[in-house]
Design a protein around this motif. Sequence first.
Motif, mmCIF file in Angstrom:
data_model
loop_
_atom_site.group_PDB
_atom_site.id
_atom_site.type_symbol
_atom_site.label_atom_id
_atom_site.label_comp_id
_atom_site.label_asym_id
_atom_site.label_seq_id
_atom_site.Cartn_x
_atom_site.Cartn_y
_atom_site.Cartn_z
ATOM 1 N N GLY A 86 20.581 25.287 -12.670
ATOM 2 C CA GLY A 86 20.405 24.210 -13.074
ATOM 3 C C GLY A 86 21.120 23.400 -12.200
ATOM 4 O O GLY A 86 21.709 22.659 -11.500
ATOM 5 N N CYS A 111 17.881 19.428 -11.123
ATOM 6 C CA CYS A 111 16.092 19.118 -11.355
ATOM 7 C C CYS A 111 16.154 20.020 -12.520
ATOM 8 O O CYS A 111 14.968 20.406 -12.189
ATOM 9 C CB CYS A 111 15.723 18.710 -10.196
ATOM 10 S SG CYS A 111 15.377 19.574 -8.896
ATOM 11 N N ALA A 112 17.057 20.773 -13.435
ATOM 12 C CA ALA A 112 16.311 22.196 -14.441
ATOM 13 C C ALA A 112 14.820 21.506 -14.591
ATOM 14 O O ALA A 112 14.594 20.613 -14.950
ATOM 15 C CB ALA A 112 17.567 23.006 -14.951
ATOM 16 N N THR A 113 13.528 22.760 -14.619
ATOM 17 C CA THR A 113 12.759 22.238 -15.880
ATOM 18 C C THR A 113 13.640 22.405 -17.035
ATOM 19 O O THR A 113 14.808 23.478 -17.531
ATOM 20 C CB THR A 113 11.419 22.920 -15.613
ATOM 21 O OG1 THR A 113 12.353 24.169 -15.452
ATOM 22 C CG2 THR A 113 11.501 23.082 -13.425
ATOM 23 N N ARG A 149 13.579 26.281 -17.731
ATOM 24 C CA ARG A 149 14.194 26.482 -17.200
ATOM 25 C C ARG A 149 15.802 26.749 -18.034
ATOM 26 O O ARG A 149 16.351 27.748 -19.193
ATOM 27 C CB ARG A 149 14.875 26.299 -15.781
ATOM 28 C CG ARG A 149 15.773 27.137 -14.810
ATOM 29 C CD ARG A 149 16.184 26.430 -14.081
ATOM 30 N NE ARG A 149 14.841 26.919 -13.185
ATOM 31 C CZ ARG A 149 14.540 26.355 -11.734
ATOM 32 N NH1 ARG A 149 15.371 25.227 -11.792
ATOM 33 N NH2 ARG A 149 13.509 26.738 -11.457
ATOM 34 N N MET A 150 16.378 25.299 -18.952
ATOM 35 C CA MET A 150 16.962 24.761 -19.855
ATOM 36 C C MET A 150 16.726 25.895 -21.084
ATOM 37 O O MET A 150 17.785 26.124 -21.842
ATOM 38 C CB MET A 150 17.118 22.957 -19.502
ATOM 39 C CG MET A 150 17.520 22.452 -18.894
ATOM 40 S SD MET A 150 17.351 20.486 -19.117
ATOM 41 C CE MET A 150 16.151 20.250 -19.032
ATOM 42 N N GLY A 165 21.497 20.790 -14.782
ATOM 43 C CA GLY A 165 21.181 21.258 -15.588
ATOM 44 C C GLY A 165 20.894 20.310 -17.256
ATOM 45 O O GLY A 165 19.964 19.857 -17.542
ATOM 46 N N THR A 186 21.380 16.503 -17.107
ATOM 47 C CA THR A 186 20.288 15.584 -17.317
ATOM 48 C C THR A 186 19.364 16.349 -18.697
ATOM 49 O O THR A 186 18.834 15.373 -18.631
ATOM 50 C CB THR A 186 18.962 16.515 -16.512
ATOM 51 O OG1 THR A 186 19.970 16.162 -15.112
ATOM 52 C CG2 THR A 186 17.360 15.775 -16.146
ATOM 53 N N GLU A 187 19.478 17.361 -18.948
ATOM 54 C CA GLU A 187 18.729 17.143 -20.510
ATOM 55 C C GLU A 187 19.690 16.136 -21.299
ATOM 56 O O GLU A 187 18.940 15.971 -22.390
ATOM 57 C CB GLU A 187 19.165 18.880 -21.157
ATOM 58 C CG GLU A 187 17.958 19.192 -22.368
ATOM 59 C CD GLU A 187 18.123 20.571 -22.695
ATOM 60 O OE1 GLU A 187 17.138 20.927 -23.589
ATOM 61 O OE2 GLU A 187 19.254 21.658 -22.700
#
Length: 274
Positions: A16, A21-23, A26-27, A189, A192-193
């Motif tokens: 991340g 731009c971690a998916t 992945r998070m 990451g 972003t989340e």
Amino acid sequence: MQRILSMVLGLALSLGLATGCATTKRMNVGRTAAALLISDQQEEQLGKQVKTELETKEKIKYVEDPAVLEYVRSVSTPILQAANRDRANVKWKVSVIDDPKMVNAFATPGGYLYVYTGLLLAAENEAELAGVMGHEAAHVVGRHSAQAMMLQYGEQAVIEAALGKNANTVAQLAAGLAGTGAGLAFSRGNETEADELGARYTSAAGYDPRGLVTFFQKLAAKEGQTPGVLKWLSTHPPSADRVNHLNGFISKNGLTGTNVGADRLAPIKQRLRK
């Protein structure tokens, strides 16, 4: 077993951090690993110990004005209710720290949410305040604090701290959160989340989810003019990519809201200035 889980956590967070731009998958790996390593009860103990450290060693001063406390909690309640749909067992505790020069808010494991009076004074409307609180609540929901602590201090140190056997780690964390040192470093990451979840929570509470975006932009415009004041901006840097991503996420998911209660913030600011 714990070593393997730590490797999984470290890999998920490093990915991340490297990509920005971690998916979701992945998070969720990082969140699951943190949950397996540190239980909800241990997170609660960590949050409680940090609170004690903030009060006894860092000497933070809480706002005692009932009107201010009621206002902040009335804004946070629907946001935290929305957050509990993603993590139902969090028992939130909201406090207001009396420091008009600190534009900041933070949350610790166990659902301890702290808002500085400087944030209340800096916000132009209720949606901006809600955006920041939604973002911080999302860090708790995503177990980001637990993840960051394990990466910064080590798995064993955090577990011992949760058990009351490592006062040094708790002291370091409290000092950072109080603004006297380096706070928790969240991966891109994680940020972003927290942006995405926070936007969902503020929208669910009826607030314009772009409040966080406008707050970012306002602080960025003031950067360099008021050094030492924009603590929240320094730990949550609003890059152009990040702002664009959040705007795109809000549009893509049809998140809406208004600046509910705009007339309520002005008198609170007046009380704080007195």
